[in-house]
Scaffold this motif. Sequence first.
Motif, short mmCIF file in Angstrom:
data_model
loop_
_atom_site.label_atom_id
_atom_site.label_comp_id
_atom_site.label_asym_id
_atom_site.label_seq_id
_atom_site.Cartn_x
_atom_site.Cartn_y
_atom_site.Cartn_z
N GLU A 36 0.82 -1.21 0.00
CA GLU A 36 0.00 0.00 0.00
C GLU A 36 0.85 1.26 0.00
O GLU A 36 0.58 2.21 -0.73
CB GLU A 36 -0.96 0.01 1.20
CG GLU A 36 -1.91 1.19 1.21
CD GLU A 36 -2.85 1.24 0.02
OE1 GLU A 36 -3.27 2.35 -0.35
OE2 GLU A 36 -3.17 0.18 -0.55
N ALA A 37 1.89 1.27 0.80
CA ALA A 37 2.78 2.45 0.86
C ALA A 37 3.43 2.70 -0.50
O ALA A 37 3.49 3.85 -0.97
CB ALA A 37 3.85 2.25 1.93
N ASN A 38 3.90 1.65 -1.13
CA ASN A 38 4.54 1.81 -2.43
C ASN A 38 3.55 2.24 -3.51
O ASN A 38 3.86 3.09 -4.34
CB ASN A 38 5.27 0.52 -2.82
CG ASN A 38 6.59 0.40 -2.12
OD1 ASN A 38 7.56 1.04 -2.51
ND2 ASN A 38 6.65 -0.39 -1.07
N LEU A 39 2.35 1.67 -3.49
CA LEU A 39 1.33 2.06 -4.47
C LEU A 39 0.90 3.51 -4.29
O LEU A 39 0.72 4.24 -5.27
CB LEU A 39 0.12 1.13 -4.38
CG LEU A 39 0.31 -0.29 -4.89
CD1 LEU A 39 -0.92 -1.14 -4.61
CD2 LEU A 39 0.64 -0.29 -6.38
N GLN A 40 0.74 3.93 -3.02
CA GLN A 40 0.34 5.32 -2.77
C GLN A 40 1.41 6.30 -3.24
O GLN A 40 1.09 7.33 -3.82
CB GLN A 40 0.05 5.53 -1.28
CG GLN A 40 -1.23 4.90 -0.81
CD GLN A 40 -2.46 5.58 -1.40
OE1 GLN A 40 -2.48 6.77 -1.67
NE2 GLN A 40 -3.49 4.79 -1.61
N CYS A 41 2.66 5.98 -2.99
CA CYS A 41 3.74 6.85 -3.46
C CYS A 41 3.77 6.89 -4.99
O CYS A 41 3.93 7.95 -5.59
CB CYS A 41 5.09 6.38 -2.92
SG CYS A 41 5.35 6.80 -1.19
N MET A 42 3.59 5.73 -5.61
CA MET A 42 3.59 5.67 -7.07
C MET A 42 2.49 6.55 -7.64
O MET A 42 2.72 7.37 -8.54
CB MET A 42 3.39 4.23 -7.54
CG MET A 42 3.48 4.05 -9.04
SD MET A 42 3.21 2.36 -9.59
CE MET A 42 1.44 2.24 -9.43
N ASP A 43 1.28 6.42 -7.10
CA ASP A 43 0.16 7.21 -7.59
C ASP A 43 0.31 8.70 -7.29
O ASP A 43 0.07 9.55 -8.14
CB ASP A 43 -1.16 6.71 -6.99
CG ASP A 43 -1.57 5.34 -7.52
OD1 ASP A 43 -1.08 4.93 -8.59
OD2 ASP A 43 -2.39 4.69 -6.85
#
Length: 56
Positions: free
Chosen positions: A24-31
């Motif tokens: 989730e942390a990585n996806l949020q940063c990506m988005d």
Amino acid sequence: MYFAANFIEKTYGEFASCYNVWVEANLQCMDSFGLDMLGLISNPYLEISAIGAKIQ
């Protein structure tokens, strides 16, 4: 990794020990930052705990 955890208001310990938080942390940063690539590298903390090791 610390930045990504902090970005979603989680601790590094939560990030390192829970794959759901990690992803989730990585996806949020990506988005949020418009990244077009996501690299989820090996996480020894998760790997060793998956086979039963106790982590302190």
